[in-house]
Design a protein around this motif. Structure first.
Motif, short mmCIF file in Angstrom:
data_model
loop_
_atom_site.label_atom_id
_atom_site.label_comp_id
_atom_site.label_asym_id
_atom_site.label_seq_id
_atom_site.Cartn_x
_atom_site.Cartn_y
_atom_site.Cartn_z
N MET A 61 0.83 -1.21 0.00
CA MET A 61 0.00 0.00 0.00
C MET A 61 0.86 1.25 0.00
O MET A 61 1.75 1.38 0.84
CB MET A 61 -0.89 0.02 1.25
N GLY A 62 0.58 2.15 -0.93
CA GLY A 62 1.25 3.44 -0.94
C GLY A 62 2.74 3.36 -1.21
O GLY A 62 3.51 4.18 -0.72
N ILE A 63 3.17 2.35 -1.97
CA ILE A 63 4.60 2.21 -2.24
C ILE A 63 4.96 2.89 -3.57
O ILE A 63 4.09 3.19 -4.37
CB ILE A 63 5.04 0.72 -2.27
N ILE A 84 -8.65 6.32 -1.09
CA ILE A 84 -9.76 5.38 -0.87
C ILE A 84 -9.40 3.99 -1.39
O ILE A 84 -9.81 2.97 -0.83
CB ILE A 84 -11.07 5.92 -1.52
N GLU A 85 -8.57 3.95 -2.45
CA GLU A 85 -8.11 2.65 -2.97
C GLU A 85 -7.17 1.99 -1.96
O GLU A 85 -7.17 0.77 -1.78
CB GLU A 85 -7.40 2.84 -4.31
N ARG A 86 -6.35 2.82 -1.27
CA ARG A 86 -5.41 2.29 -0.28
C ARG A 86 -6.16 1.65 0.88
O ARG A 86 -5.70 0.68 1.47
CB ARG A 86 -4.54 3.44 0.23
N ILE A 87 -7.34 2.19 1.20
CA ILE A 87 -8.13 1.63 2.29
C ILE A 87 -8.74 0.28 1.86
O ILE A 87 -8.94 -0.61 2.68
CB ILE A 87 -9.21 2.64 2.74
N ALA A 88 -9.01 0.15 0.56
CA ALA A 88 -9.61 -1.11 0.06
C ALA A 88 -8.57 -2.21 -0.11
O ALA A 88 -8.89 -3.39 -0.01
CB ALA A 88 -10.30 -0.84 -1.28
N THR A 89 -7.29 -1.84 -0.35
CA THR A 89 -6.26 -2.84 -0.72
C THR A 89 -6.10 -3.98 0.29
O THR A 89 -6.17 -5.15 -0.10
CB THR A 89 -4.90 -2.15 -0.98
N PRO A 90 -5.89 -3.70 1.60
CA PRO A 90 -5.72 -4.83 2.52
C PRO A 90 -6.97 -5.69 2.61
O PRO A 90 -6.89 -6.90 2.83
CB PRO A 90 -5.39 -4.17 3.87
N ARG A 91 -8.14 -5.08 2.44
CA ARG A 91 -9.38 -5.85 2.49
C ARG A 91 -9.49 -6.78 1.28
O ARG A 91 -9.98 -7.91 1.39
CB ARG A 91 -10.59 -4.91 2.59
N MET A 92 -9.05 -6.29 0.14
CA MET A 92 -9.00 -7.15 -1.07
C MET A 92 -8.10 -8.36 -0.80
O MET A 92 -8.45 -9.50 -1.09
CB MET A 92 -8.42 -6.36 -2.26
#
Length: 457
Positions: free
Chosen positions: A184-186, A219-227
């Motif tokens: 995330m965010g790299i 908002i995509e970063r918040i979804a990434t770990p959930r994915m």
């Protein structure tokens, strides 16, 4: 057909207000259709009477208040899943970005997952070999555990994450093992490093990757770990695989959470992070574990960089409350050239005792682990004393301990990022180092064990 609304009242940054809506729910997905016919995605953040506050996934430029339409889709965000996910690379919203074919999904799963019933959980107890001595020998990882790595900016947590993802294995049994890796965010360079590292070693074949770059929306970063965790739940509980999930960097995730919270004008908590950050992190971490009656398991290694190297910062602080221990990287060891620079004394795996012993690793594991900890702690004290008072002030035994601490860092902790040590190799290196000390000093190991192993390396 979803109802269309032409009642966009205002757009402010990543947020948009839609009025006169009917039967719209929190977290529901929506589509915005621009006058040009282009569609963009959004998500409901808040519903107040007939007004819905939505967050945009893409930029707000070009949205015409009068000419744009909004449709709400009646479902929250979902991830299409299938066994073909292995060896693929996706973006933070689950779209393939590896030039491979589109996924034909077996089903679509809500990315928020279903909560695990605490009574249905099995206790984590099987050993996972990472090939890293400082973890396997002293802070053992077990199947179903949540064990974070606390790093700091500039320390090589990316190399350690890639090494664990490449090398991790369940020993002895012919069981399916997979890695779900979410970044995330790299930066693009880091993303490239991870993908190439997995491809070169062939580890990509058993890995599902989700990559969210620094220039992607918050908002995509918040979804990434959930994915990533949804993919892991499918592989573990539907396909019966043992899954290791690595999430890096949780600090970027928490910063995205703070950004969205500030945009919603919520009352900030500690250091500006939202007051619900503990709950939010728990909804991620608690998705790891083992379930009764299910073959598979999810083991979680979240990686976070501590701002200003401060472990009392809200992100490492809250993470420490939810997870079962922590592996801490040390700037001092990194300067000395120790790779990976794992500081074993403040590191801790709360479940290590459950994953070691005669049937899991080896009979001498617990005793040597305790002895190595004690000897290294005393050796570090002796070294500090030597710096203050000079070598002449040390007893002969203190000099032995100082020599042990030096050798321990060079040979046991420092192994590089390519070495993949079996647990037997790790234990044997431990015995070899303990031979620096006289047998009479090894008070934490029973005589029968000393007879069998001491002086045999």
């Amino acid at each position: 057909m979803p109802k269309e609304y032409r009642t966009i009242q205002e757009v402010a940054g990543p947020l948009m207000m839609v009025s006169d809506v009917d039967n719209v729910k929190y977290d529901e997905l929506g589509e915005i259709e621009l006058p040009s016919g282009e569609t963009r995605r959004c998500k409901v953040l808040e519903v107040n009477g007939n007004n819905a506050l939505v967050q945009l996934f893409e930029s707000a430029s070009g949205i015409n208040l009068a000419g744009s339409k909004v449709r709400f889709l009646g479902r929250s965000m979902e991830l299409p899943v299938s066994p073909d996910m292995l060896s693929r690379v996706f973006d933070g919203l689950g779209n393939p970005i590896d030039d491979g074919p589109a996924l034909i999904p077996e089903k679509r799963l809500d990315i928020n997952g279903t909560p695990m019933n605490p009574a249905a959980r099995n206790y984590p107890q099987e050993f996972i070999q990472t090939g890293v001595s400082a973890i396997d020998g002293l802070n053992t990882l077990v199947r179903g555990q949540k064990l974070p790595i606390f790093s700091a900016s500039g320390l090589p947590h990316a190399q350690l994450a890639a090494q664990i993802a490449r090398q991790a294995a369940v020993r002895g049994k012919d069981e399916q093992f997979a890695v779900v890796f979410a970044a995330m965010g790299i930066t693009f360079e880091e993303s490239n490093y991870f993908i190439e590292s997995f491809r070169e070693t062939g580890a990509i074949d058993r890995t599902v990757m989700f990559v969210n770059l620094a220039n992607d929306p918050a908002i995509e970063r918040i979804a990434t770990p959930r994915m990533a965790l949804t993919a892991a739940e499918y592989l573990a509980f539907d396909l019966g695989m043992h899954v290791l999930v690595i999430l890096t960097d949780i600090t970027n995730y928490a910063d995205a959470l703070r950004e969205v919270s500030a945009a919603r004008k919520e009352v900030p908590g500690r250091r500006g992070y939202p007051g619900y950050m503990y709950t939010d992190l728990a909804t991620l971490y608690e998705r790891a574990g083992r379930l009764r009656g299910k073959e598979g398991s999810i083991t979680l290694i979240p990686i976070l960089t501590m701002p200003e190297d401060d472990k009392t910062h809200p992100i490492p602080d809250l993470t420490g409350y939810i997870t079962e221990g922590q592996i801490i990287l040390s700037r001092e060891l990194y300067r000395k050239g120790v790779t990976p620079p794992i500081d074993v004394l403040p590191s801790l795996s709360r479940l290590k005792d459950k994953g070691i012993g005669p049937d899991r690793t080896r009979e001498d594991h617990a005793a040597t682990m305790n002895q190595l900890f004690a000897a290294y702690a005393r050796g570090k004290d002796a070294r500090e004393l030597m710096v203050i008072l000079g070598e002449a002030a040390l007893t002969e035994m203190d000099k032995k301990y100082a020599e042990f601490a030096e050798a321990f860092e060079k040979e046991y902790v420092s192994q590089g990022y390519e070495a993949n040590r079996s647990i037997e190799e790790t234990l044997n290196i431990g015995w070899k180092l303990l031979e620096i000390l006289p047998r009479s000093e090894l008070k934490r190991i029973k005589d029968d064990m000393l007879d069998k192993y001491y002086g045999k390396s």
